[in-house]
Design a protein around this motif. Structure first.
Motif, PDB file in Angstrom:
ATOM      1  N   ALA A 157      85.075  44.314 -18.090  1.00 30.02           N
ATOM      2  CA  ALA A 157      84.016  45.170 -18.621  1.00 30.02           C
ATOM      3  C   ALA A 157      82.981  45.537 -17.566  1.00 30.02           C
ATOM      4  CB  ALA A 157      83.319  44.485 -19.793  1.00 30.02           C
ATOM      5  N   ALA A 158      83.114  44.960 -16.376  1.00 30.35           N
ATOM      6  CA  ALA A 158      82.195  45.266 -15.273  1.00 30.35           C
ATOM      7  C   ALA A 158      83.002  45.275 -13.984  1.00 30.35           C
ATOM      8  CB  ALA A 158      81.067  44.245 -15.223  1.00 30.35           C
ATOM      9  N   SER A 159      84.088  46.014 -13.992  1.00 27.27           N
ATOM     10  CA  SER A 159      85.124  45.882 -12.965  1.00 27.27           C
ATOM     11  C   SER A 159      84.643  46.192 -11.555  1.00 27.27           C
ATOM     12  CB  SER A 159      86.319  46.770 -13.310  1.00 27.27           C
ATOM     13  OG  SER A 159      85.903  48.119 -13.489  1.00 27.27           O
ATOM     14  N   PRO A 164      88.810  44.276  -5.931  1.00 35.78           N
ATOM     15  CA  PRO A 164      89.932  44.821  -6.714  1.00 35.78           C
ATOM     16  C   PRO A 164      91.150  43.909  -6.764  1.00 35.78           C
ATOM     17  CG  PRO A 164      88.932  46.546  -5.385  1.00 35.78           C
ATOM     18  CD  PRO A 164      88.270  45.267  -4.981  1.00 35.78           C
ATOM     19  N   GLU A 165      91.512  43.291  -5.641  1.00 34.51           N
ATOM     20  CA  GLU A 165      92.695  42.439  -5.612  1.00 34.51           C
ATOM     21  C   GLU A 165      92.555  41.233  -6.540  1.00 34.51           C
ATOM     22  OE1 GLU A 165      90.972  43.415  -2.953  1.00 34.51           O
ATOM     23  OE2 GLU A 165      92.338  44.931  -2.131  1.00 34.51           O
ATOM     24  N   SER A 166      91.306  40.801  -6.773  1.00 36.60           N
ATOM     25  CA  SER A 166      91.087  39.632  -7.623  1.00 36.60           C
ATOM     26  C   SER A 166      91.174  39.956  -9.103  1.00 36.60           C
ATOM     27  CB  SER A 166      89.727  39.001  -7.311  1.00 36.60           C
ATOM     28  OG  SER A 166      88.656  39.798  -7.809  1.00 36.60           O
ATOM     29  N   MET A 167      91.341  41.246  -9.435  1.00 42.13           N
ATOM     30  CA  MET A 167      91.459  41.665 -10.833  1.00 42.13           C
ATOM     31  C   MET A 167      92.916  41.780 -11.266  1.00 42.13           C
ATOM     32  SD  MET A 167      88.326  41.924 -11.875  1.00 42.13           S
ATOM     33  CE  MET A 167      88.323  42.997 -13.312  1.00 42.13           C
ATOM     34  N   ALA A 168      93.840  41.400 -10.395  1.00 43.41           N
ATOM     35  CA  ALA A 168      95.262  41.463 -10.735  1.00 43.41           C
ATOM     36  C   ALA A 168      95.603  40.383 -11.766  1.00 43.41           C
ATOM     37  CB  ALA A 168      96.108  41.270  -9.474  1.00 43.41           C
ATOM     38  N   PRO A 169      96.690  40.562 -12.532  1.00 44.79           N
ATOM     39  CA  PRO A 169      97.099  39.539 -13.499  1.00 44.79           C
ATOM     40  C   PRO A 169      97.263  38.172 -12.830  1.00 44.79           C
ATOM     41  CG  PRO A 169      98.366  41.553 -13.817  1.00 44.79           C
ATOM     42  CD  PRO A 169      97.566  41.754 -12.564  1.00 44.79           C
ATOM     43  N   ASN A 170      96.787  37.150 -13.542  1.00 42.38           N
ATOM     44  CA  ASN A 170      96.874  35.749 -13.097  1.00 42.38           C
ATOM     45  C   ASN A 170      95.970  35.432 -11.903  1.00 42.38           C
ATOM     46  OD1 ASN A 170      98.931  35.186 -15.053  1.00 42.38           O
ATOM     47  ND2 ASN A 170     100.416  36.143 -13.680  1.00 42.38           N
ATOM     48  N   ALA A 171      95.124  36.368 -11.498  1.00 43.59           N
ATOM     49  CA  ALA A 171      94.167  36.107 -10.429  1.00 43.59           C
ATOM     50  C   ALA A 171      92.812  35.730 -11.035  1.00 43.59           C
ATOM     51  CB  ALA A 171      94.015  37.331  -9.532  1.00 43.59           C
ATOM     52  N   VAL A 172      91.935  35.151 -10.216  1.00 45.46           N
ATOM     53  CA  VAL A 172      90.584  34.791 -10.648  1.00 45.46           C
ATOM     54  C   VAL A 172      89.617  35.843 -10.128  1.00 45.46           C
ATOM     55  CG1 VAL A 172      88.759  33.069 -10.514  1.00 45.46           C
ATOM     56  CG2 VAL A 172      91.149  32.345 -10.644  1.00 45.46           C
ATOM     57  N   PRO A 252      77.582  68.326 -32.962  1.00 43.19           N
ATOM     58  CA  PRO A 252      76.972  69.613 -32.590  1.00 43.19           C
ATOM     59  C   PRO A 252      76.258  69.637 -31.251  1.00 43.19           C
ATOM     60  CG  PRO A 252      76.491  69.077 -34.887  1.00 43.19           C
ATOM     61  CD  PRO A 252      77.106  67.854 -34.277  1.00 43.19           C
ATOM     62  N   ASP A 253      75.716  68.495 -30.784  1.00 43.41           N
ATOM     63  CA  ASP A 253      74.907  68.489 -29.557  1.00 43.41           C
ATOM     64  C   ASP A 253      75.235  67.229 -28.766  1.00 43.41           C
ATOM     65  OD1 ASP A 253      73.049  68.785 -27.570  1.00 43.41           O
ATOM     66  OD2 ASP A 253      71.302  68.913 -28.887  1.00 43.41           O
ATOM     67  N   CYS A 254      76.416  67.217 -28.148  1.00 43.13           N
ATOM     68  CA  CYS A 254      76.901  66.020 -27.473  1.00 43.13           C
ATOM     69  C   CYS A 254      77.490  66.400 -26.130  1.00 43.13           C
ATOM     70  CB  CYS A 254      77.948  65.313 -28.335  1.00 43.13           C
ATOM     71  SG  CYS A 254      78.554  63.760 -27.649  1.00 43.13           S
ATOM     72  N   ARG A 255      76.946  65.809 -25.068  1.00 39.25           N
ATOM     73  CA  ARG A 255      77.380  66.085 -23.700  1.00 39.25           C
ATOM     74  C   ARG A 255      78.073  64.852 -23.139  1.00 39.25           C
ATOM     75  NH1 ARG A 255      72.672  66.891 -19.469  1.00 39.25           N
ATOM     76  NH2 ARG A 255      71.891  68.022 -21.291  1.00 39.25           N
ATOM     77  N   LEU A 256      79.276  65.014 -22.612  1.00 39.26           N
ATOM     78  CA  LEU A 256      80.023  63.919 -22.002  1.00 39.26           C
ATOM     79  C   LEU A 256      79.941  64.022 -20.492  1.00 39.26           C
ATOM     80  CD1 LEU A 256      82.017  61.535 -22.023  1.00 39.26           C
ATOM     81  CD2 LEU A 256      83.872  63.200 -22.282  1.00 39.26           C
ATOM     82  N   VAL A 257      79.494  62.940 -19.845  1.00 36.28           N
ATOM     83  CA  VAL A 257      79.375  62.869 -18.389  1.00 36.28           C
ATOM     84  C   VAL A 257      80.283  61.751 -17.893  1.00 36.28           C
ATOM     85  CG1 VAL A 257      77.830  62.494 -16.441  1.00 36.28           C
ATOM     86  CG2 VAL A 257      76.992  63.700 -18.478  1.00 36.28           C
ATOM     87  N   ILE A 258      81.201  62.069 -16.992  1.00 39.20           N
ATOM     88  CA  ILE A 258      82.097  61.073 -16.412  1.00 39.20           C
ATOM     89  C   ILE A 258      81.525  60.638 -15.068  1.00 39.20           C
ATOM     90  CG2 ILE A 258      84.433  60.634 -15.569  1.00 39.20           C
ATOM     91  CD1 ILE A 258      85.422  62.696 -17.604  1.00 39.20           C
ATOM     92  N   VAL A 259      81.323  59.328 -14.911  1.00 36.12           N
ATOM     93  CA  VAL A 259      80.646  58.782 -13.740  1.00 36.12           C
ATOM     94  C   VAL A 259      81.680  58.094 -12.843  1.00 36.12           C
ATOM     95  CG1 VAL A 259      78.799  57.288 -12.926  1.00 36.12           C
ATOM     96  CG2 VAL A 259      78.583  58.432 -15.155  1.00 36.12           C
ATOM     97  N   PRO A 260      81.835  58.526 -11.602  1.00 37.57           N
ATOM     98  CA  PRO A 260      82.847  57.921 -10.724  1.00 37.57           C
ATOM     99  C   PRO A 260      82.451  56.522 -10.251  1.00 37.57           C
ATOM    100  CG  PRO A 260      81.579  59.576  -9.531  1.00 37.57           C
ATOM    101  CD  PRO A 260      81.140  59.661 -10.956  1.00 37.57           C
ATOM    102  N   GLY A 261      83.475  55.705 -10.008  1.00 39.71           N
ATOM    103  CA  GLY A 261      83.267  54.415  -9.365  1.00 39.71           C
ATOM    104  C   GLY A 261      82.694  53.318 -10.233  1.00 39.71           C
ATOM    105  N   ILE A 262      82.503  53.571 -11.531  1.00 38.91           N
ATOM    106  CA  ILE A 262      81.852  52.629 -12.433  1.00 38.91           C
ATOM    107  C   ILE A 262      82.814  52.273 -13.558  1.00 38.91           C
ATOM    108  CG2 ILE A 262      79.920  52.312 -14.055  1.00 38.91           C
ATOM    109  CD1 ILE A 262      78.987  52.329 -11.226  1.00 38.91           C
TER     110      ILE A 262
END
Length: 292
Positions: A157-159, A164-172, A252-262
């Motif tokens: 949830a806070a990747s 990055p390598e530590s987020m692989a399956p079975n890694a800490v 009716p009034d909804c803006r979607l902003v995609i934020v890179p790197g987060i």
């Protein structure tokens, strides 16, 4: 921390800043009001920001969950928040939400539309709800008794905080260098997680699945006329971008902003960036701008 009466329960709450414009922060599942504490000192002058803990979380009461978790439903959380605002004498405010706080806010907006102005929704669970199968709910049960497993899952949830390598399956998961107080806050919120009620651990996925199956809020999205800015981190693996696009199209009034790197939690991952969006959306507003 202070607590406020909200119907049958008392909710933990916290306040940052002084001003004529009030923004209420509604956190996500397994979380607390503290998730914005590093961003809050960077919010603009003139804002009063109130963070409220859900029942079962943070400094709030932890009622015993009903067998069907109905006393931890999204509707119940929304009613708690409205009751707390009554006690705090907050007649009109704006909302900032994170994750499951988004669908709680949707119910608040539909119940008392003229009480609220703008909404800043960070990686929200949309009015479409979410589906959790038995295996996924079983994972939450396993997390309840394993801090190591909880930390591994919550890291997703806070990747961007982790190598990055530590987020692989079975890694800490391993923190990136130089995070300082962000790392300390993440560790503290993991500790907080182990204080939440079973009504949160299991009740939230059960009740979000009910929201998805009922389609009640999905049908009512056109009624949500409040100006929304929706922020989605491009590395968020929890919230489906197609759901956010459907939300932005239906409301009716909804803006979607995609934020890179987060990832899923900009408020933890990059507090200064979150504060920038927060200030840009809420800073400089008139004190009593009524919703249409």
């Amino acid at each position: 921390m202070p607590r406020v009466q909200a119907g049958e329960v008392q909710l933990g709450w916290r306040e940052w800043g002084k001003g004529d414009v009030t923004v209420v922060f509604i956190h996500g599942n397994l979380a607390s009001k503290d998730w914005i504490e590093l961003a809050a000192p960077l919010f603009p002058w003139g804002l009063r920001v109130i963070g409220l803990d859900w029942r079962g979380c943070g400094d709030s009461d932890r009622p015993k969950p009903n067998a069907d978790y109905s006393n931890y439903s999204m509707q119940q959380h929304a009613e708690d928040m409205l009751a707390a605002l009554d006690t705090l004498d907050v007649g009109y405010c704006h909302l900032a939400t994170h994750s499951t706080g988004g669908i709680i806010a949707a119910r608040m907006l539909l119940m008392q539309p003229r009480r609220f102005g703008r909404v800043l929704a960070l990686d929200p669970v949309t009015p479409l709800g979410m589906t959790f199968n038995a295996d996924q709910i079983g994972l939450f049960r396993s997390m309840m008794s394993s801090k190591e497993l909880t930390r591994t899952v919550m890291a997703t949830a806070a990747s961007s905080l982790f190598v990055p390598e530590s987020m692989a399956p079975n890694a800490v998961p391993r923190f990136r260098e130089g995070l300082g107080e962000i790392e300390a806050l993440f560790d503290r919120v993991i500790d907080q997680t182990f204080g939440v009620s079973e009504g949160i651990w299991i009740g939230t996925p059960v009740n979000l699945t009910r929201e998805k199956e009922s389609r009640e809020l999905e049908r009512r999205m056109p009624e949500l006329r409040h100006p929304h800015m929706v922020l989605w981190g491009e590395k968020d693996g929890w919230i489906a971008p197609d759901d956010l696009r459907a939300m932005a199209k239906a409301m009716p009034d909804c803006r979607l902003v995609i934020v890179p790197g987060i990832g899923h939690s900009m408020n933890l991952e990059c507090p200064a960036l979150y504060a920038g969006y927060f200030g840009g959306w809420f800073g400089g507003l008139p004190a009593t701008l009524a919703a249409d």
